[in-house]
Design a protein around this motif. Structure first.
Motif, PDB file in Angstrom:
ATOM      1  N   GLU A  81       0.831  -1.203   0.000  1.00 57.46           N
ATOM      2  CA  GLU A  81       0.000   0.000   0.000  1.00 57.46           C
ATOM      3  C   GLU A  81       0.865   1.253   0.000  1.00 57.46           C
ATOM      4  O   GLU A  81       0.525   2.248  -0.655  1.00 57.46           O
ATOM      5  CB  GLU A  81      -0.943  -0.003   1.208  1.00 57.46           C
ATOM      6  N   ARG A  82       1.978   1.235   0.714  1.00 53.46           N
ATOM      7  CA  ARG A  82       2.897   2.392   0.717  1.00 53.46           C
ATOM      8  C   ARG A  82       3.493   2.597  -0.677  1.00 53.46           C
ATOM      9  O   ARG A  82       3.639   3.727  -1.139  1.00 53.46           O
ATOM     10  CB  ARG A  82       4.019   2.196   1.735  1.00 53.46           C
ATOM     11  N   ILE A  83       3.845   1.503  -1.341  1.00 58.23           N
ATOM     12  CA  ILE A  83       4.367   1.590  -2.706  1.00 58.23           C
ATOM     13  C   ILE A  83       3.300   2.194  -3.624  1.00 58.23           C
ATOM     14  O   ILE A  83       3.583   3.080  -4.442  1.00 58.23           O
ATOM     15  CB  ILE A  83       4.823   0.208  -3.214  1.00 58.23           C
ATOM     16  N   ALA A  84       2.069   1.724  -3.487  1.00 52.50           N
ATOM     17  CA  ALA A  84       0.970   2.242  -4.312  1.00 52.50           C
ATOM     18  C   ALA A  84       0.741   3.725  -4.048  1.00 52.50           C
ATOM     19  O   ALA A  84       0.491   4.502  -4.983  1.00 52.50           O
ATOM     20  CB  ALA A  84      -0.304   1.442  -4.048  1.00 52.50           C
ATOM     21  N   SER A  85       0.836   4.134  -2.803  1.00 54.23           N
ATOM     22  CA  SER A  85       0.638   5.535  -2.461  1.00 54.23           C
ATOM     23  C   SER A  85       1.718   6.415  -3.087  1.00 54.23           C
ATOM     24  O   SER A  85       1.418   7.439  -3.711  1.00 54.23           O
ATOM     25  CB  SER A  85       0.642   5.713  -0.939  1.00 54.23           C
ATOM     26  N   SER A  86       2.962   6.022  -2.941  1.00 55.57           N
ATOM     27  CA  SER A  86       4.037   6.832  -3.517  1.00 55.57           C
ATOM     28  C   SER A  86       3.959   6.838  -5.041  1.00 55.57           C
ATOM     29  O   SER A  86       4.252   7.853  -5.682  1.00 55.57           O
ATOM     30  CB  SER A  86       5.407   6.353  -3.029  1.00 55.57           C
ATOM     31  N   GLY A  87       3.532   5.731  -5.628  1.00 50.04           N
ATOM     32  CA  GLY A  87       3.366   5.684  -7.076  1.00 50.04           C
ATOM     33  C   GLY A  87       2.285   6.636  -7.553  1.00 50.04           C
ATOM     34  O   GLY A  87       2.461   7.346  -8.550  1.00 50.04           O
ATOM     35  N   ALA A  88       1.161   6.664  -6.855  1.00 47.12           N
ATOM     36  CA  ALA A  88       0.064   7.564  -7.241  1.00 47.12           C
ATOM     37  C   ALA A  88       0.492   9.022  -7.129  1.00 47.12           C
ATOM     38  O   ALA A  88       0.165   9.843  -7.996  1.00 47.12           O
ATOM     39  CB  ALA A  88      -1.164   7.291  -6.373  1.00 47.12           C
ATOM     40  N   LEU A  89       1.250   9.343  -6.087  1.00 44.25           N
ATOM     41  CA  LEU A  89       1.738  10.720  -5.948  1.00 44.25           C
ATOM     42  C   LEU A  89       2.679  11.073  -7.093  1.00 44.25           C
ATOM     43  O   LEU A  89       2.611  12.179  -7.641  1.00 44.25           O
ATOM     44  CB  LEU A  89       2.445  10.909  -4.604  1.00 44.25           C
ATOM     45  N   ALA A  90       3.549  10.160  -7.465  1.00 49.26           N
ATOM     46  CA  ALA A  90       4.494  10.415  -8.551  1.00 49.26           C
ATOM     47  C   ALA A  90       3.757  10.538  -9.888  1.00 49.26           C
ATOM     48  O   ALA A  90       4.137  11.346 -10.743  1.00 49.26           O
ATOM     49  CB  ALA A  90       5.531   9.305  -8.621  1.00 49.26           C
ATOM     50  N   GLN A  91       2.691   9.773 -10.083  1.00 54.22           N
ATOM     51  CA  GLN A  91       1.916   9.833 -11.328  1.00 54.22           C
ATOM     52  C   GLN A  91       1.267  11.197 -11.524  1.00 54.22           C
ATOM     53  O   GLN A  91       1.058  11.625 -12.659  1.00 54.22           O
ATOM     54  CB  GLN A  91       0.819   8.768 -11.330  1.00 54.22           C
ATOM     55  N   ARG A  92       0.982  11.868 -10.439  1.00 51.07           N
ATOM     56  CA  ARG A  92       0.328  13.177 -10.536  1.00 51.07           C
ATOM     57  C   ARG A  92       1.164  14.160 -11.338  1.00 51.07           C
ATOM     58  O   ARG A  92       0.625  15.047 -11.984  1.00 51.07           O
ATOM     59  CB  ARG A  92       0.081  13.758  -9.144  1.00 51.07           C
ATOM     60  N   ALA A  93       2.485  14.002 -11.288  1.00 53.22           N
ATOM     61  CA  ALA A  93       3.377  14.947 -11.968  1.00 53.22           C
ATOM     62  C   ALA A  93       3.152  14.977 -13.474  1.00 53.22           C
ATOM     63  O   ALA A  93       3.420  15.988 -14.119  1.00 53.22           O
ATOM     64  CB  ALA A  93       4.833  14.598 -11.661  1.00 53.22           C
ATOM     65  N   PHE A  94       2.662  13.898 -14.046  1.00 53.60           N
ATOM     66  CA  PHE A  94       2.442  13.876 -15.494  1.00 53.60           C
ATOM     67  C   PHE A  94       1.092  13.272 -15.872  1.00 53.60           C
ATOM     68  O   PHE A  94       0.920  12.695 -16.940  1.00 53.60           O
ATOM     69  CB  PHE A  94       3.600  13.174 -16.227  1.00 53.60           C
TER      70      PHE A  94
END
Length: 114
Positions: free
Chosen positions: A33-46
Protein backbone atom coordinates in the motif's frame (compact mmCIF):
# COMPACT_ATOMS: atom_id res chain seq x y z
CA UNK A 1 -14.49 -8.15 20.46
CA UNK A 2 -10.83 -7.89 21.31
CA UNK A 3 -8.33 -10.74 21.25
CA UNK A 4 -7.79 -10.30 24.98
CA UNK A 5 -11.52 -10.76 25.60
CA UNK A 6 -11.60 -14.23 24.06
CA UNK A 7 -12.06 -17.21 26.27
CA UNK A 8 -8.56 -18.46 27.29
CA UNK A 9 -9.04 -21.80 25.57
CA UNK A 10 -9.68 -19.96 22.27
CA UNK A 11 -6.68 -17.70 22.74
CA UNK A 12 -4.43 -20.73 23.18
CA UNK A 13 -5.56 -22.07 19.81
CA UNK A 14 -3.67 -19.23 18.09
CA UNK A 15 0.01 -19.84 18.70
CA UNK A 16 2.62 -17.09 18.98
CA UNK A 17 4.18 -18.35 15.74
CA UNK A 18 0.84 -18.01 13.95
CA UNK A 19 0.43 -14.47 15.27
CA UNK A 20 3.93 -13.56 14.03
CA UNK A 21 3.23 -15.04 10.60
CA UNK A 22 -0.09 -13.24 10.28
CA UNK A 23 1.50 -9.96 11.38
CA UNK A 24 4.24 -10.43 8.78
CA UNK A 25 1.58 -10.82 6.07
CA UNK A 26 -0.17 -7.67 7.30
CA UNK A 27 3.13 -5.77 7.22
CA UNK A 28 3.76 -7.02 3.70
CA UNK A 29 0.33 -5.73 2.66
CA UNK A 30 1.14 -2.39 4.28
CA UNK A 31 4.36 -2.18 2.28
CA UNK A 32 2.42 -2.77 -0.94
CA UNK A 33 0.00 0.00 0.00
CA UNK A 34 2.90 2.39 0.72
CA UNK A 35 4.37 1.59 -2.71
CA UNK A 36 0.97 2.24 -4.31
CA UNK A 37 0.64 5.53 -2.46
CA UNK A 38 4.04 6.83 -3.52
CA UNK A 39 3.37 5.68 -7.08
CA UNK A 40 0.06 7.56 -7.24
CA UNK A 41 1.74 10.72 -5.95
CA UNK A 42 4.49 10.42 -8.55
CA UNK A 43 1.92 9.83 -11.33
CA UNK A 44 0.33 13.18 -10.54
CA UNK A 45 3.38 14.95 -11.97
CA UNK A 46 2.44 13.88 -15.49
CA UNK A 47 -1.23 13.02 -15.29
CA UNK A 48 -3.01 13.81 -18.55
CA UNK A 49 -5.56 16.21 -17.02
CA UNK A 50 -6.84 17.81 -13.82
CA UNK A 51 -9.41 15.10 -13.16
CA UNK A 52 -6.72 12.41 -13.27
CA UNK A 53 -4.52 14.52 -11.01
CA UNK A 54 -7.30 14.87 -8.43
CA UNK A 55 -8.11 11.17 -8.65
CA UNK A 56 -4.46 10.24 -8.07
CA UNK A 57 -4.26 12.52 -5.04
CA UNK A 58 -7.31 10.82 -3.52
CA UNK A 59 -5.91 7.42 -4.45
CA UNK A 60 -2.60 8.18 -2.73
CA UNK A 61 -4.46 9.26 0.43
CA UNK A 62 -6.57 6.08 0.42
CA UNK A 63 -3.50 3.88 -0.06
CA UNK A 64 -1.80 5.60 2.89
CA UNK A 65 -4.91 4.93 4.97
CA UNK A 66 -4.91 1.25 3.97
CA UNK A 67 -1.23 0.99 4.85
CA UNK A 68 -1.89 2.48 8.28
CA UNK A 69 -4.77 0.06 8.91
CA UNK A 70 -2.57 -2.92 8.03
CA UNK A 71 0.29 -1.57 10.18
CA UNK A 72 -1.99 -1.06 13.18
CA UNK A 73 -3.51 -4.51 12.75
CA UNK A 74 -0.05 -6.06 12.58
CA UNK A 75 1.00 -4.23 15.74
CA UNK A 76 -2.15 -5.45 17.50
CA UNK A 77 -1.68 -9.06 16.40
CA UNK A 78 2.05 -9.15 17.16
CA UNK A 79 3.25 -6.25 19.29
CA UNK A 80 6.82 -7.58 19.06
CA UNK A 81 7.11 -6.26 15.53
CA UNK A 82 7.95 -9.15 13.21
CA UNK A 83 9.92 -8.09 10.19
CA UNK A 84 8.43 -7.89 6.72
CA UNK A 85 9.16 -11.08 4.80
CA UNK A 86 11.14 -10.75 1.60
CA UNK A 87 8.90 -10.65 -1.43
CA UNK A 88 10.65 -10.75 -4.79
CA UNK A 89 7.39 -10.16 -6.66
CA UNK A 90 6.63 -6.96 -4.78
CA UNK A 91 10.19 -5.72 -5.34
CA UNK A 92 9.91 -6.44 -9.08
CA UNK A 93 6.63 -4.54 -9.30
CA UNK A 94 8.17 -1.60 -7.48
CA UNK A 95 11.13 -1.54 -9.88
CA UNK A 96 8.82 -1.80 -12.90
CA UNK A 97 6.78 1.12 -11.59
CA UNK A 98 9.90 3.21 -11.01
CA UNK A 99 11.09 2.48 -14.55
CA UNK A 100 7.73 3.61 -15.97
CA UNK A 101 7.84 6.75 -13.83
CA UNK A 102 11.33 7.60 -15.11
CA UNK A 103 10.09 7.22 -18.71
CA UNK A 104 6.99 9.28 -17.82
CA UNK A 105 4.91 6.41 -19.18
CA UNK A 106 1.55 7.20 -17.60
CA UNK A 107 -0.31 4.17 -19.00
CA UNK A 108 2.54 1.87 -17.93
CA UNK A 109 2.45 3.24 -14.38
CA UNK A 110 -1.31 2.67 -14.22
CA UNK A 111 -0.88 -0.92 -15.34
CA UNK A 112 1.89 -1.59 -12.80
CA UNK A 113 -0.11 0.06 -9.99
CA UNK A 114 -3.08 -2.18 -10.71
Amino acid sequence: MRFADLDPRHRRQVTPAQRREFAAVLRLLAKGERIASSGALAQRAFAPDRAACRFLGRQAREERFHARVFECAAAWVDPGGAKIPACAGLARLERAGQACLQRRDFIGTVLVQQ
